[in-house]
Design a protein around this motif. Structure first.
Motif, short mmCIF file in Angstrom:
data_model
loop_
_atom_site.label_atom_id
_atom_site.label_comp_id
_atom_site.label_asym_id
_atom_site.label_seq_id
_atom_site.Cartn_x
_atom_site.Cartn_y
_atom_site.Cartn_z
N THR A 365 8.36 0.41 -5.52
CA THR A 365 7.40 0.65 -6.60
C THR A 365 6.12 -0.14 -6.36
N GLY A 366 5.02 0.39 -6.86
CA GLY A 366 3.73 -0.28 -6.76
C GLY A 366 2.68 0.56 -7.45
N THR A 367 1.53 -0.04 -7.73
CA THR A 367 0.45 0.71 -8.37
C THR A 367 0.04 1.92 -7.55
N ALA A 368 -0.12 1.71 -6.25
CA ALA A 368 -0.59 2.79 -5.39
C ALA A 368 0.47 3.87 -5.20
N VAL A 369 1.73 3.47 -4.99
CA VAL A 369 2.78 4.45 -4.67
C VAL A 369 3.50 4.94 -5.91
N VAL A 370 3.43 4.23 -7.01
CA VAL A 370 4.20 4.45 -8.24
C VAL A 370 5.68 4.25 -7.90
#
Length: 421
Positions: A365-370
């Motif tokens: 998970t991450g902001t860029a990848v969701v």
């Protein structure tokens, strides 16, 4: 405009920028700076004049547009007129920098507080060769997104969490930081000023990059005397070229992203340069990215280069606990809450690499990848695949739930969504 680190806009404006005609103006240090024509010695928009609590962003910018022929036209979501969009290929934007129209800048000196930020034309910034950020890496950044709904409304996802994380990181890096209110207001201003760059619904998002850096000149190792808070934005598509498709990771056993007592738990710029060598080697071998282990025991999962990692076994979803070496991701935090609300058992704890290899499903998970499903993990030359290399059920379920919230498709029962207009 301030002197030492004011923006230099030469040669970097996007061809679609609203104001192409520039005026020359000398700075305090004698450097000639290029400014948009409608700059007349005052900032384009300042916090002091906006009074955002008393009027909507659109109302302000609509008024500004009527009085300034070179400003960017904005469309009211309440009208029947389609919003003005930039002339780019929205189906193929990818995850890369597209220069937009405006960036936000706010400055303060060491020991003081931030105030009087302003929007300026997007372009290069001027820094002393002795700036703290260049010599000693005194810098932080954040990442968040704005989405366009079908009804024209613009949505932000939990921006106050980014503000709080920036403040936490600033304390660790001996830097002053904007208040939560200043941060959120600056984000809103940056998004509204660049509204035409927000992709149509379902075509991507506007990636928002706040930066906090020691911009003042310093020679000896010490906190910089001046700091700059800057926000720029860019329309983006998927971070991984695979999109919502399984990525292939390799576990790094020799190099480490962070160590106990270091800065792995804050979003400082140095954390990311440190992963480039291992990441480049992994990509050269055909892997999507690198998964790091702890630097002490070399058996506990930490995170991927710029993502948190989750392991699924039955109805249990486990993720490494935040103990100072792992970034407290906002998407991570949100996924934990969403998973709980959907009946999953969730644990934050030490997770071993053996558990990873025995998992039913793995995702990042991450902001860029969701949410990014993992198709395979390679560890000590052993490759383990998950779910026949398709998108796992849990990954798909959580991705759909979270993105539906972010894009305004599902009802926001969490109170996470902030509407701009």
């Amino acid at each position: 405009m301030d002197g030492g680190a004011a923006a230099v806009f030469a040669g970097r404006l996007h061809p679609n920028s609203a104001a192409r005609h520039l005026l020359l103006r000398p700075s305090h240090g004698g450097v000639v700076k290029l400014l948009p024509r409608f700059f007349t010695g005052k900032s384009l928009y300042s916090q002091h004049h906006l009074q955002l609590q008393k009027q909507s962003h659109f109302a302000y910018f609509s008024t500004y547009h009527k009085n300034n022929v070179n400003s960017v036209p904005l469309s009211s979501p309440a009208s029947n007129v389609a919003p003005v969009l930039a002339d780019i290929d929205w189906d193929n934007i990818g995850f890369g920098l597209t220069p937009t129209d405006y960036m936000y800048i706010m400055k303060c000196s060491q020991g003081e507080k931030f105030s009087k930020g302003e929007l300026q034309r997007f372009g290069n910034i001027e820094l002393s060769p002795s700036a703290g950020v260049l010599n000693y890496g005194q810098g932080l950044f954040e990442g968040l997104k704005a989405y366009r709904k079908k009804d024209g409304k613009i949505l932000l996802f939990r921006p106050e969490e980014n503000a709080l994380r920036l403040r936490m990181g600033a304390e660790r890096m001996c830097m002053p930081s904007p208040t939560v209110e200043q941060f959120v207001e600056a984000v809103k201003l940056s998004v509204v000023a660049n509204e035409k760059w927000i992709p149509p619904p379902g075509k991507g998002s506007l990636y928002i990059r706040p930066l906090l850096m020691g911009s003042g000149a310093v020679l000896g190792l010490a906190p910089a005397p001046e700091y700059t808070f800057l926000i720029f934005v860019s329309p983006v598509g998927n971070y991984f070229r695979e999109g919502l498709a399984p990525i292939n990771l390799i576990v790094e056993t020799e190099m480490h992203r962070a160590t106990p007592g270091g800065t792995g738990g804050v979003k400082t710029i140095g954390n990311y340069a440190a992963v480039l060598k291992a990441q480049s080697a992994a990509k050269a071998k055909g892997y999507s990215d690198v998964l790091y282990l702890d630097s002490v025991h070399k058996k506990y999962l930490e995170e991927v280069s710029s993502c948190n990692v989750f392991v699924v076994k039955g109805n249990l979803i486990s993720t490494p606990a935040i103990q100072g070496t792992i970034l407290p991701g906002i998407t991570r935090k949100s996924i934990l809450d969403v998973a709980c609300s959907q009946g999953f058992q969730v644990e934050e704890r030490l997770v071993t690499v053996d558990e990873l290899l025995d998992a039913d499903e793995v995702f990042c998970t991450g902001t860029a990848v969701v949410v990014s499903p993992v198709g395979s993990i390679t560890y000590l030359n052993k490759r383990v695949s998950y779910g026949r290399e398709g998108v796992g059920r849990v990954s798909q379920q959580l991705y759909t739930a979270l993105t539906s919230l972010q894009m305004g498709i599902a009802e926001d029962k969490m109170g996470w969504i902030m509407e701009i207009n």
